[in-house]
Enzyme design. Structure first.
Site, PDB file in Angstrom:
ATOM      1  N   GLU A  56       0.827  -1.202   0.000  1.00 37.39           N
ATOM      2  CA  GLU A  56       0.000   0.000   0.000  1.00 37.39           C
ATOM      3  C   GLU A  56       0.866   1.258   0.000  1.00 37.39           C
ATOM      4  O   GLU A  56       0.594   2.226  -0.715  1.00 37.39           O
ATOM      5  CB  GLU A  56      -0.926   0.011   1.222  1.00 37.39           C
ATOM      6  CG  GLU A  56      -1.867  -1.187   1.296  1.00 37.39           C
ATOM      7  CD  GLU A  56      -1.304  -2.338   2.111  1.00 37.39           C
ATOM      8  OE1 GLU A  56      -2.091  -3.021   2.776  1.00 37.39           O
ATOM      9  OE2 GLU A  56      -0.068  -2.541   2.085  1.00 37.39           O
ATOM     10  N   CYS A  79      -2.293  -3.204   7.577  1.00 40.06           N
ATOM     11  CA  CYS A  79      -1.912  -3.341   8.983  1.00 40.06           C
ATOM     12  C   CYS A  79      -2.147  -2.023   9.714  1.00 40.06           C
ATOM     13  O   CYS A  79      -2.131  -0.941   9.127  1.00 40.06           O
ATOM     14  CB  CYS A  79      -0.453  -3.760   9.106  1.00 40.06           C
ATOM     15  SG  CYS A  79       0.733  -2.563   8.460  1.00 40.06           S
ATOM     16  N   ARG A 188       9.885 -24.479  -6.263  1.00 40.38           N
ATOM     17  CA  ARG A 188      11.021 -24.280  -5.367  1.00 40.38           C
ATOM     18  C   ARG A 188      11.356 -22.801  -5.242  1.00 40.38           C
ATOM     19  O   ARG A 188      11.658 -22.309  -4.147  1.00 40.38           O
ATOM     20  CB  ARG A 188      12.242 -25.038  -5.882  1.00 40.38           C
ATOM     21  CG  ARG A 188      12.123 -26.549  -5.822  1.00 40.38           C
ATOM     22  CD  ARG A 188      13.353 -27.188  -6.444  1.00 40.38           C
ATOM     23  NE  ARG A 188      13.267 -28.649  -6.491  1.00 40.38           N
ATOM     24  CZ  ARG A 188      14.145 -29.422  -7.128  1.00 40.38           C
ATOM     25  NH1 ARG A 188      15.162 -28.867  -7.786  1.00 40.38           N
ATOM     26  NH2 ARG A 188      14.001 -30.731  -7.112  1.00 40.38           N
ATOM     27  N   THR A 200      16.291 -40.521  -0.543  1.00 40.73           N
ATOM     28  CA  THR A 200      16.312 -39.762  -1.801  1.00 40.73           C
ATOM     29  C   THR A 200      17.643 -39.042  -1.972  1.00 40.73           C
ATOM     30  O   THR A 200      18.193 -38.994  -3.076  1.00 40.73           O
ATOM     31  CB  THR A 200      15.159 -38.747  -1.821  1.00 40.73           C
ATOM     32  OG1 THR A 200      13.919 -39.451  -1.804  1.00 40.73           O
ATOM     33  CG2 THR A 200      15.219 -37.871  -3.061  1.00 40.73           C
TER      34      THR A 200
END
Length: 372
Positions: A56, A79, A188, A200
């Site tokens: 903003e 906020c 990612r 893995t």
């Protein structure tokens, strides 16, 4: 005015701005803002990174004095508190904005409706919920983080039509298409961290970086589950210059030898392995808002059994391996179909020749009893 922007059109522009910050703003949300006056866009902006001006404020500064009497469209409730930057509500009121259109209400306990109430008390008209579903989806990960203290977990797997991630010999290159793999690199790039298990890491020796055209990718934090610190230090995850920082989650009591760019994080043990809930809490305290889990089969089962998967992404390739191949979820499985884990919000799309299933698990994967 002919050709003037409708509220939904203006909010879509704000969403486009917000997406420019995805993966760059943690532990803050991605937010976009657009100022409209006389049916035309005056200025726009997005939150670029934590500590930088909010969306903003960026848009208001770009508009300058022209912002007086304008309408502000923002994807997230402004906020009203001081943090690393001043409150956005104060800037909106000082600029003389006439109306504010909000996409998502901010679930942060420091905001949670206070921004909207402050603007309304000051005489600014506020309309909330404009393209609310799209704005909520944009910050799905951050909403999980700010309300629970742990990162949002996306479990990604690539399997054949019969659910296999590797052949009987362990060969897995490649299950999915090049377009699907390119999409994973974009995931990612927008994730704070990516996680694999020791199996893995040992079998595939992945770098877990984000390779995007033109070298634009941002490498996430690499998290590897190595409960007993048994992985060889020659793997790419431990070599400098192969990707982002590496975090090794373990339960071993012996201090590991230091390695450049590698941090060892001791977690609570559960069943002799890393307690995933403890790991997620520790990642949340570090400001990790989004975690992409890339397997393998044991890790997929562990996260599903713990009920820690917020979003499941399953790439199905148009291939068949056969019964002796490795399934994408390890273990014997449940004995009764009534105990199978259901999913909600199922969405189906095409990525090249593959099918991408996106869903939200409805609970935990049941642990087998007896003979399973």
């Amino acid at each position: 005015m002919k050709g003037a922007l409708r509220p939904e059109q203006a909010m879509r522009l704000a969403l486009r701005e917000a997406r420019r910050g995805l993966g760059r703003t943690s532990p803050n949300p991605a937010v976009g803002a657009v100022l409209v006056k006389g049916g035309r866009v005056l200025a726009s902006g997005h939150h670029a990174r934590a500590g930088s001006p909010h969306a903003e404020v960026v848009a208001l500064k770009r508009a300058g004095a022209r912002a007086r009497g304008a309408d502000l469209f923002t994807t997230l409730e402004p906020c009203s508190h001081w943090g690393r930057t001043p409150p956005c509500c104060a800037a909106i009121l000082a600029a003389g904005v006439r109306r504010v259109f909000v996409g998502s209400r901010d679930p942060n306990p420091l905001v949670n409706g206070r921004g909207i109430r402050r603007l309304r008390r000051a005489g600014v008209a506020v309309e909330a919920g404009v393209l609310g579903a799209e704005c909520n989806a944009l910050n799905e990960a951050w909403f999980r983080f700010i309300t629970s203290g742990r990162p949002h977990v996306t479990l990604k797997a690539a399997a054949t039509l019969d659910g296999k991630i590797a052949t009987r010999t362990g060969d897995s290159r490649f299950v999915s298409s090049a377009r699907s793999r390119a999409l994973v690199h974009r995931m990612r790039d927008r994730s704070d961290a990516v996680l694999v298990g020791s199996g893995t890491a040992r079998a595939d020796d992945p770098r877990l970086g984000a390779r995007l055209p033109g070298g634009r990718g941002r490498d996430p934090l690499r998290v590897v589950l190595d409960s007993r610190l048994s992985l060889p230090r020659t793997l790419a995850l431990f070599r400098p210059g192969t990707g982002g920082q590496t975090l090794v989650a373990h339960v071993s009591g012996r201090p590991p030898p230091p390695l450049p760019g590698v941090e060892f994080l001791r977690c609570r043990a559960r069943g002799g392995r890393v307690d995933l809930e403890d790991l997620l809490r520790k990642l949340g305290k570090r400001g990790v808002t989004s975690l992409l889990v890339e397997g393998g089969a044991q890790v997929s089962r562990a996260f599903l059994a713990a009920g820690l998967v917020d979003r499941l992404l399953l790439f199905l390739a148009p291939k068949l391996v056969g019964g002796d191949g490795l399934s994408w979820v390890a273990g014997p499985g449940v004995s009764r179909m009534a105990n199978a884990l259901g999913v909600a919000d199922l969405q189906v799309s095409r990525v090249g020749g593959d099918i991408l299933l996106s869903a939200r698990p409805s609970g935990r994967l049941a642990r087998p009893r007896g003979r399973g």
